[in-house]
Design a protein around this motif. Sequence first.
Motif, PDB file in Angstrom:
ATOM      1  N   ARG A 155       0.778  -1.247   0.134  1.00 22.80           N
ATOM      2  CA  ARG A 155       0.093   0.296  -0.029  1.00 22.80           C
ATOM      3  C   ARG A 155       0.796   1.244   0.071  1.00 22.80           C
ATOM      4  NH1 ARG A 155      -4.851  -1.562   4.472  1.00 22.80           N
ATOM      5  NH2 ARG A 155      -5.475  -3.538   3.533  1.00 22.80           N
ATOM      6  N   GLU A 156       2.079   1.177  -0.137  1.00 21.40           N
ATOM      7  CA  GLU A 156       2.910   2.263  -0.007  1.00 21.40           C
ATOM      8  C   GLU A 156       2.863   2.942  -1.536  1.00 21.40           C
ATOM      9  OE1 GLU A 156       4.440   3.770   2.481  1.00 21.40           O
ATOM     10  OE2 GLU A 156       3.469   2.085   3.666  1.00 21.40           O
ATOM     11  N   PRO A 157       2.847   4.323  -1.626  1.00 22.04           N
ATOM     12  CA  PRO A 157       3.003   4.953  -2.879  1.00 22.04           C
ATOM     13  C   PRO A 157       4.215   4.873  -3.680  1.00 22.04           C
ATOM     14  CG  PRO A 157       2.854   6.413  -1.096  1.00 22.04           C
ATOM     15  CD  PRO A 157       2.879   5.109  -0.517  1.00 22.04           C
ATOM     16  N   GLU A 158       5.378   4.716  -3.079  1.00 23.05           N
ATOM     17  CA  GLU A 158       6.730   4.669  -3.565  1.00 23.05           C
ATOM     18  C   GLU A 158       7.503   3.573  -2.741  1.00 23.05           C
ATOM     19  OE1 GLU A 158       8.579   8.576  -3.429  1.00 23.05           O
ATOM     20  OE2 GLU A 158       7.030   9.321  -4.717  1.00 23.05           O
ATOM     21  N   PRO A 159       7.154   2.518  -3.057  1.00 21.84           N
ATOM     22  CA  PRO A 159       7.896   1.347  -2.462  1.00 21.84           C
ATOM     23  C   PRO A 159       9.145   1.392  -2.728  1.00 21.84           C
ATOM     24  CG  PRO A 159       6.308   0.449  -4.447  1.00 21.84           C
ATOM     25  CD  PRO A 159       6.220   1.916  -4.072  1.00 21.84           C
ATOM     26  N   MET A 160      10.203   0.923  -1.669  1.00 22.90           N
ATOM     27  CA  MET A 160      11.480   0.579  -1.800  1.00 22.90           C
ATOM     28  C   MET A 160      11.976  -0.143  -0.961  1.00 22.90           C
ATOM     29  SD  MET A 160      14.548   3.518  -2.034  1.00 22.90           S
ATOM     30  CE  MET A 160      14.483   3.503  -0.167  1.00 22.90           C
ATOM     31  N   VAL A 161      13.103  -0.940  -1.509  1.00 23.89           N
ATOM     32  CA  VAL A 161      13.768  -2.009  -0.449  1.00 23.89           C
ATOM     33  C   VAL A 161      15.226  -1.757  -0.809  1.00 23.89           C
ATOM     34  CG1 VAL A 161      14.122  -4.110   0.072  1.00 23.89           C
ATOM     35  CG2 VAL A 161      11.746  -3.685  -0.464  1.00 23.89           C
ATOM     36  N   ARG A 162      15.879  -1.495   0.578  1.00 25.97           N
ATOM     37  CA  ARG A 162      17.429  -1.547   0.520  1.00 25.97           C
ATOM     38  C   ARG A 162      18.164  -2.490   1.089  1.00 25.97           C
ATOM     39  NH1 ARG A 162      20.274   3.259   0.170  1.00 25.97           N
ATOM     40  NH2 ARG A 162      18.522   4.406   0.774  1.00 25.97           N
ATOM     41  N   VAL A 163      18.994  -2.985   0.100  1.00 20.22           N
ATOM     42  CA  VAL A 163      19.753  -4.326   0.367  1.00 20.22           C
ATOM     43  C   VAL A 163      21.245  -3.932   0.566  1.00 20.22           C
ATOM     44  CG1 VAL A 163      20.583  -6.621   0.016  1.00 20.22           C
ATOM     45  CG2 VAL A 163      18.090  -6.014  -0.543  1.00 20.22           C
ATOM     46  N   GLU A 164      21.981  -3.969   1.677  1.00 17.97           N
ATOM     47  CA  GLU A 164      23.192  -3.353   2.025  1.00 17.97           C
ATOM     48  C   GLU A 164      24.031  -4.806   2.637  1.00 17.97           C
ATOM     49  OE1 GLU A 164      23.008  -0.412   4.780  1.00 17.97           O
ATOM     50  OE2 GLU A 164      22.285   0.942   3.277  1.00 17.97           O
ATOM     51  N   MET A 165      25.393  -4.663   2.302  1.00 16.85           N
ATOM     52  CA  MET A 165      26.337  -5.927   2.586  1.00 16.85           C
ATOM     53  C   MET A 165      27.506  -5.097   3.175  1.00 16.85           C
ATOM     54  SD  MET A 165      27.898  -8.875   0.447  1.00 16.85           S
ATOM     55  CE  MET A 165      26.653  -9.941   0.419  1.00 16.85           C
ATOM     56  N   GLU A 166      27.912  -5.990   4.172  1.00 13.51           N
ATOM     57  CA  GLU A 166      29.165  -5.529   5.005  1.00 13.51           C
ATOM     58  C   GLU A 166      29.925  -6.877   4.988  1.00 13.51           C
ATOM     59  OE1 GLU A 166      29.025  -3.510   8.379  1.00 13.51           O
ATOM     60  OE2 GLU A 166      27.544  -2.032   7.956  1.00 13.51           O
ATOM     61  N   CYS A 167      30.973  -6.766   4.006  1.00 10.98           N
ATOM     62  CA  CYS A 167      31.905  -8.269   4.095  1.00 10.98           C
ATOM     63  C   CYS A 167      33.171  -7.936   4.710  1.00 10.98           C
ATOM     64  CB  CYS A 167      32.218  -8.348   2.707  1.00 10.98           C
ATOM     65  SG  CYS A 167      32.973 -10.402   2.484  1.00 10.98           S
ATOM     66  N   GLY A 168      33.135  -8.449   6.141  1.00  7.23           N
ATOM     67  CA  GLY A 168      34.456  -8.348   7.188  1.00  7.23           C
ATOM     68  C   GLY A 168      35.606  -9.145   6.510  1.00  7.23           C
ATOM     69  N   GLY A 169      36.733  -8.721   6.802  1.00  4.24           N
ATOM     70  CA  GLY A 169      37.968  -9.402   6.468  1.00  4.24           C
ATOM     71  C   GLY A 169      38.541  -9.978   7.596  1.00  4.24           C
ATOM     72  N   GLY A 170      39.648 -10.975   7.185  1.00  2.00           N
ATOM     73  CA  GLY A 170      40.351 -11.573   8.460  1.00  2.00           C
ATOM     74  C   GLY A 170      39.693 -12.598   8.891  1.00  2.00           C
ATOM     75  N   GLU A 171      40.470 -13.468   9.680  1.00  2.00           N
ATOM     76  CA  GLU A 171      39.722 -14.708  10.589  1.00  2.00           C
ATOM     77  C   GLU A 171      38.659 -14.226  11.245  1.00  2.00           C
ATOM     78  OE1 GLU A 171      42.963 -16.751  12.586  1.00  2.00           O
ATOM     79  OE2 GLU A 171      44.044 -16.934  10.695  1.00  2.00           O
ATOM     80  N   ARG A 172      37.575 -15.104  11.481  1.00  2.00           N
ATOM     81  CA  ARG A 172      36.546 -15.062  12.395  1.00  2.00           C
ATOM     82  C   ARG A 172      35.642 -13.528  11.923  1.00  2.00           C
ATOM     83  NH1 ARG A 172      36.251 -18.640  16.502  1.00  2.00           N
ATOM     84  NH2 ARG A 172      38.023 -19.788  16.811  1.00  2.00           N
ATOM     85  N   SER A 173      35.770 -13.271  10.672  1.00  2.00           N
ATOM     86  CA  SER A 173      34.893 -12.238  10.384  1.00  2.00           C
ATOM     87  C   SER A 173      33.578 -12.486  10.301  1.00  2.00           C
ATOM     88  CB  SER A 173      35.664 -11.571   9.054  1.00  2.00           C
ATOM     89  OG  SER A 173      35.509 -12.465   8.024  1.00  2.00           O
ATOM     90  N   THR A 174      32.682 -11.455  10.152  1.00  2.00           N
ATOM     91  CA  THR A 174      31.307 -11.650   9.963  1.00  2.00           C
ATOM     92  C   THR A 174      30.727 -10.861   8.849  1.00  2.00           C
ATOM     93  OG1 THR A 174      31.034 -11.915  12.427  1.00  2.00           O
ATOM     94  CG2 THR A 174      29.038 -11.611  11.262  1.00  2.00           C
ATOM     95  N   VAL A 175      29.916 -11.714   7.998  1.00  2.00           N
ATOM     96  CA  VAL A 175      29.167 -10.933   6.947  1.00  2.00           C
ATOM     97  C   VAL A 175      27.806 -10.535   7.213  1.00  2.00           C
ATOM     98  CG1 VAL A 175      28.403 -11.066   4.487  1.00  2.00           C
ATOM     99  CG2 VAL A 175      30.726 -12.277   5.116  1.00  2.00           C
ATOM    100  N   ARG A 176      27.816  -9.089   7.125  1.00  2.00           N
ATOM    101  CA  ARG A 176      26.163  -8.537   7.655  1.00  2.00           C
ATOM    102  C   ARG A 176      25.449  -7.968   6.302  1.00  2.00           C
ATOM    103  NH1 ARG A 176      30.007  -7.009  11.377  1.00  2.00           N
ATOM    104  NH2 ARG A 176      29.404  -7.463  13.606  1.00  2.00           N
TER     105      ARG A 176
END
Length: 447
Positions: free
Chosen positions: A357-378
Motif C-alpha cells: 500500500r505504499e505509494p513509492e515502495p523501496m527496499v534497500r539491501v546492504e552488505m558488509e563483508c568483513g575481512g580476516g579470520e573469524r570475520s562476519t558478513v552482515r
Amino acid sequence: MTKDRAPSPLTAAPMEGVDESTWLDVIQKMDEVYTRLIDDEVELEKKNAELEQSQQFIVSVLTSMSDVLVVCDERGLIEQANAALCELVGRSEELLRGSSLSDLLADAASVQAAREAMGRNAVPRSGQGIELNLLDRQGQAVSVDASCTPRVGSNGKRVGTVWVGRPTAELKRAYHEMRAAHEALKRTQQQLLHSEKMASLGQLVAGVAHELNNPISFVLGNVHALRKYCDRLQMYMAALHAQASEEELQALRQRLRIEHLMGDLPSLIEGTLEGAQRTADIVHGLKRFSAMDPDERKPVNLVEVIERAIHWVQKGRATSVQVRWDPVQTCSVMGSAGQLQQVMMNLLQNAFDALAREPEPMVRVEMECGGGERSTVRITVRDNGPGIPAEHLLRIFDPFFTTKPVGKGTGLGLSISYGIVEQHGGHLSARNADGGGAEFLLELPAA
C-alpha cells in the motif's frame, strides 16, 4: 491363770541389730528398682514399636520397588528378594531363600559374570554395572541392567552382595520408539522446509513463465525458420540428384534464395543455441533452489545469491518495487547456496508484501563483508513500509505465526529461515529502523 501365747509363724521375729529405719530404706530401694523396671519395660515397648515401624517401612519400600533386588551371602545364596523379582521369575520369596543366584540366570556368560563380580574384592561402594540375563516365569531370557554392591559387616569385611537390576527390554523399546519419533520429526522438518520452498516457487510461477517465454519464443521462431530452410534445401538437393541442367539449377537457386539461406543459417543456429542455453540456465537455477540440499557445506558467493533472489522475487511481482543494491565484487561464506537463496527470497518477499500500500515502495539491501579470520558478513534488508508492530516483534520468528490473511501465508517462512541461518552458524534478527520501516539483519561467518 493365763498361759503365755506362742509366737505366730507369720509374725517375723525381730532381727537382732536391725531397727525400723533399716527396713524403711530396704523398702524404698525396692520401690526404686520396681519403678526402674516399669520404665525400662515402657522404653522397651517403645523401641519394639519403632523397630516394627522401621521394618514395615523397609518392607513397603522393597515391595513398591519396580527394580528387582536380591541380597546374597558370601557364597552367592539368596537371603532376601523383593516383590519385583518374585513377580519376574514367578517364585515366592520363601522358595528363593537359600537358593543360588546362578539358578536365576539364563546363560553361562551371565553366571560367570555374576561369580566374578561377587568374588572381586576391590568393588567400589557405588557398585559395579553388569548386564545379566534372568529367566522369567515363562523360562525366557530377560536382559537386566544390574548393579553389584558389596555388603560389609561390622568387622569391615565383605559378608555378601546386594544386586539391584532393571529390565532393559522396556528401556530398549522406549529408546527405539524415541529414535523412530526423532527420525519422523526430522522427516517432517524436511517436508516443512521443502513445502515452504515449493510455496515460494509457486509465488514465482508468473515471473518464471515470463522469464522463460522470451528465450523459448526466440528458439521456436528460429526453429520454424530452420524448418522452411530445410524444405528449400531438400527441393534443391532433389533437383541436383535429378541431374537438372545448369540453367534450371540457377533459376531454382534464385527462386529458393539459397545464397541468402546459407548466409542466414549460422545466425539462426547461434540464436537457437543461445535461447536454449538461456532456458537451461533458468531451469537449472530453479532446480538448484527447489532441490533438497545436502548437509555438506561449500563456499558460496553471497553476491550471486542476493542477485538471483532479487531477480526472481521481482519477476514474481505484478507491480515493480525499487530495490537499491550496490553489490561488491565477491563475498563468500560456507554453506548451501539453495538454502541461503531461500532465506534471501523470503526476506525480500516479506519486504515486498509490506509495501503493498505504499505509494513509492523501496527496499534497500546492504552488505558488509568483513575481512580476516573469524570475520562476519552482515546483510541488511530494509523497507520503507509501516514497520513491525511492537507486539509482533517477539513472535516474528515463531512457527505458523503470520499477520497475512488466510491463504496468503503459512507462517513458516521466517521460522525456517531462522533455523537455516542458525545451522550455518549465523544469526537472524528483526527490528524497526530508526527512519521507519522494518529491518532484518542477517549475520553469517565469512568463509
